[in-house]
Design a protein around this motif. Structure first.
Motif, mmCIF file in Angstrom:
data_model
loop_
_atom_site.group_PDB
_atom_site.id
_atom_site.type_symbol
_atom_site.label_atom_id
_atom_site.label_comp_id
_atom_site.label_asym_id
_atom_site.label_seq_id
_atom_site.Cartn_x
_atom_site.Cartn_y
_atom_site.Cartn_z
ATOM 1 N N TYR A 157 0.814 -0.944 0.299
ATOM 2 C CA TYR A 157 0.133 -0.101 0.109
ATOM 3 C C TYR A 157 0.939 1.468 -0.010
ATOM 4 C CZ TYR A 157 -4.553 -1.575 0.274
ATOM 5 O OH TYR A 157 -5.296 -2.169 0.312
ATOM 6 N N THR A 158 1.951 1.223 0.322
ATOM 7 C CA THR A 158 2.712 2.258 0.484
ATOM 8 C C THR A 158 3.210 2.496 -0.775
ATOM 9 O OG1 THR A 158 3.725 2.182 2.352
ATOM 10 C CG2 THR A 158 4.917 3.089 1.446
ATOM 11 N N PRO A 159 3.304 3.844 -1.355
ATOM 12 C CA PRO A 159 3.586 4.121 -2.978
ATOM 13 C C PRO A 159 4.841 3.851 -3.516
ATOM 14 C CG PRO A 159 2.068 5.890 -1.572
ATOM 15 C CD PRO A 159 3.179 4.816 -0.726
ATOM 16 N N ASN A 160 4.804 2.999 -4.605
ATOM 17 C CA ASN A 160 6.211 2.888 -5.099
ATOM 18 C C ASN A 160 6.938 1.805 -4.212
ATOM 19 O OD1 ASN A 160 5.907 4.630 -7.454
ATOM 20 N ND2 ASN A 160 6.651 6.415 -5.836
ATOM 21 N N LEU A 161 6.203 1.414 -3.740
ATOM 22 C CA LEU A 161 7.287 0.177 -2.820
ATOM 23 C C LEU A 161 6.800 -1.695 -3.442
ATOM 24 C CD1 LEU A 161 9.554 0.830 -0.967
ATOM 25 C CD2 LEU A 161 7.447 0.427 1.207
ATOM 26 N N ILE A 162 7.853 -1.891 -3.792
ATOM 27 C CA ILE A 162 7.016 -3.340 -4.350
ATOM 28 C C ILE A 162 8.012 -4.326 -2.908
ATOM 29 C CG2 ILE A 162 8.382 -5.208 -5.742
ATOM 30 C CD1 ILE A 162 5.974 -2.985 -6.478
ATOM 31 N N LEU A 163 7.741 -5.394 -2.625
ATOM 32 C CA LEU A 163 7.571 -6.428 -1.599
ATOM 33 C C LEU A 163 8.470 -7.539 -2.832
ATOM 34 C CD1 LEU A 163 8.225 -8.256 0.723
ATOM 35 C CD2 LEU A 163 5.316 -8.624 0.415
ATOM 36 N N THR A 164 9.591 -8.251 -1.898
ATOM 37 C CA THR A 164 10.322 -9.472 -3.611
ATOM 38 C C THR A 164 9.960 -10.383 -2.404
ATOM 39 O OG1 THR A 164 12.279 -8.084 -3.231
ATOM 40 C CG2 THR A 164 10.799 -7.051 -4.989
ATOM 41 N N VAL A 171 13.535 -12.040 1.707
ATOM 42 C CA VAL A 171 12.512 -11.291 1.551
ATOM 43 C C VAL A 171 12.939 -9.787 0.906
ATOM 44 C CG1 VAL A 171 10.099 -12.935 1.999
ATOM 45 C CG2 VAL A 171 11.815 -10.893 4.108
ATOM 46 N N ALA A 172 12.363 -8.999 0.735
ATOM 47 C CA ALA A 172 12.810 -7.553 0.927
ATOM 48 C C ALA A 172 11.826 -6.509 -0.044
ATOM 49 C CB ALA A 172 13.688 -7.337 -0.486
ATOM 50 N N LEU A 173 11.782 -5.276 0.167
ATOM 51 C CA LEU A 173 11.112 -3.969 -0.104
ATOM 52 C C LEU A 173 12.164 -3.061 -1.065
ATOM 53 C CD1 LEU A 173 9.400 -3.020 2.844
ATOM 54 C CD2 LEU A 173 8.447 -4.006 1.362
ATOM 55 N N PHE A 174 11.799 -3.136 -2.167
ATOM 56 C CA PHE A 174 12.562 -2.003 -3.337
ATOM 57 C C PHE A 174 11.417 -0.970 -2.955
ATOM 58 C CE2 PHE A 174 13.804 -5.818 -4.050
ATOM 59 C CZ PHE A 174 15.977 -6.287 -4.501
ATOM 60 N N ASP A 175 12.369 0.281 -3.642
ATOM 61 C CA ASP A 175 11.533 1.167 -3.809
ATOM 62 C C ASP A 175 11.726 1.443 -5.201
ATOM 63 O OD1 ASP A 175 11.682 4.185 -5.400
ATOM 64 O OD2 ASP A 175 11.981 5.118 -3.512
#
Length: 351
Positions: A157-164, A171-175
């Motif tokens: 839900y955070t704008p421009n944040l992708i979960l991988t 597991v990671a979060l990417f801008d």
């Protein structure tokens, strides 16, 4: 439901749960009515294994990724292919954003090409019938994750944040704007992450892995409304900045899928042996069973025998679908005892 000649790779309900989509190694995508198993139609066009599919919230558009190095966008109602993106390598995972304005895809690392994550912007002012519906053939954002290959992804839900999720178990979060890795948990799993599902409010997510575990983790950086786990006095479940594991469900077989039960404190796990071992393995020895675990107490509460490496719950929680190496799609409806059960005794919990 018979509609595939080879093993299934993914099954997916639409938001309302009246439609079920399946894709397979036979290059075919099928759409089914979930209440009676009637086939709505087939989406033909890929020339390789279709690894991944996703459908938007109003069930207007379907996106698919394949071993033929193509990402395709389809009109759900008439089966027409609206747009094709071509890449140097296979597309292994696709997902719509929560507002259905973007599509993210993972292309694999192969033949000297780096693995990449691309985000495409979709113009939803159109009518889903022509090619002017789309913004551009070029991605809005693209970056190459460093290190282990990404295998699954989803928008938060955070704008421009992708979960991988990654081949190493990370597991990671990417801008997506900068391609920066914002946060990661290198040891979320000990082997490849095979599936990822976010909770309804996307405050935590469930992953499955070949390391024979499913893990429940948090996924966002912002504060959010209290959910089930807060009511049960598990505050440590929301260690959002480190993406640390909150709950672990351990099995004796590799897992291919993990699904969260709506309105009930259960997780559904699907797994089994690979195709090369199926013909020499009995149903019981191959551990082809769909497993139900208590989401909070980490206890197994039931199993259903089936050749089902994939399982997903209906959005309303009234049934679940499964599929596996035999190419069959099955819909299992829960009986009344499932809904009468009191997983917390007399304590009533709001989901």
């Amino acid at each position: 439901m018979v509609g595939h000649e080879r093993s299934l790779t993914q099954i997916k309900f639409n938001a309302e749960g009246d439609l079920l989509f399946s894709c397979s190694k036979d290059h075919i995508i099928n759409a089914w009515f979930s209440h009676n198993g009637e086939r709505l139609g087939t989406y033909d066009g890929h020339n390789g294994t279709v690894w991944t599919i996703d459908v938007d919230s109003p069930s207007n558009l379907l996106v698919s990724g394949s071993a033929d190095n193509e990402l395709r966008l389809w009109n759900v109602s008439n089966g027409k292919c609206l747009y094709v993106w071509e890449f140097p390598t296979a597309v292994k995972r696709v997902a719509f954003s929560d507002d259905d304005e973007r599509v993210v895809c993972i292309t694999e690392q192969r033949m000297g090409h780096q693995g990449a994550i691309r985000v495409f912007k979709i113009n939803r002012d159109g009518d889903c019938t022509n090619r002017s519906f789309f913004k551009s053939r070029e991605p809005e954002y693209m970056f190459n994750p460093v290190g282990s290959k990404a295998t699954v992804c989803a928008f938060t839900y955070t704008p421009n944040l992708i979960l991988t999720g990654h081949e190493s178990g990370k597991v990671a979060l990417f801008d997506v704007v900068t391609g920066t890795e914002v946060a990661s948990n290198e040891r979320a799993h000990m082997d490849t992450v095979t599936d990822l599902q976010l909770s309804p409010d996307r405050s935590y997510f469930l992953t499955s892995s070949k390391d024979k575990t499913a893990a429940r983790q948090s996924s966002t950086f912002h504060c959010h409304r209290p959910v089930l786990i807060n009511v049960l006095l598990f505050p440590k479940l929301h260690d959002t900045k480190t993406l640390r594991v909150l709950k672990t469900y351990t099995t004796e077989t590799p897992l291919n899928s993990a699904s969260l039960a709506p309105n009930r404190p259960y997780v559904l796990l699907g797994g089994g042996q690979e195709a090369m071992q199926v013909t020499t393995t009995s149903l019981r020895q191959g551990k082809f069973e769909t497993r139900f675990w208590h989401k909070v107490f980490e206890e197994e509460v039931g199993r259903v025998k089936a050749i089902s490496g994939l399982s997903i719950l209906h959005p309303a929680g009234t049934s679940y679908a499964s599929g596996g190496e035999d190419g069959f799609v099955r819909v299992h409806h829960f009986d009344e005892s499932y809904f009468r059960a009191k997983p917390y005794g007399d304590l009533e919990i709001e989901d």
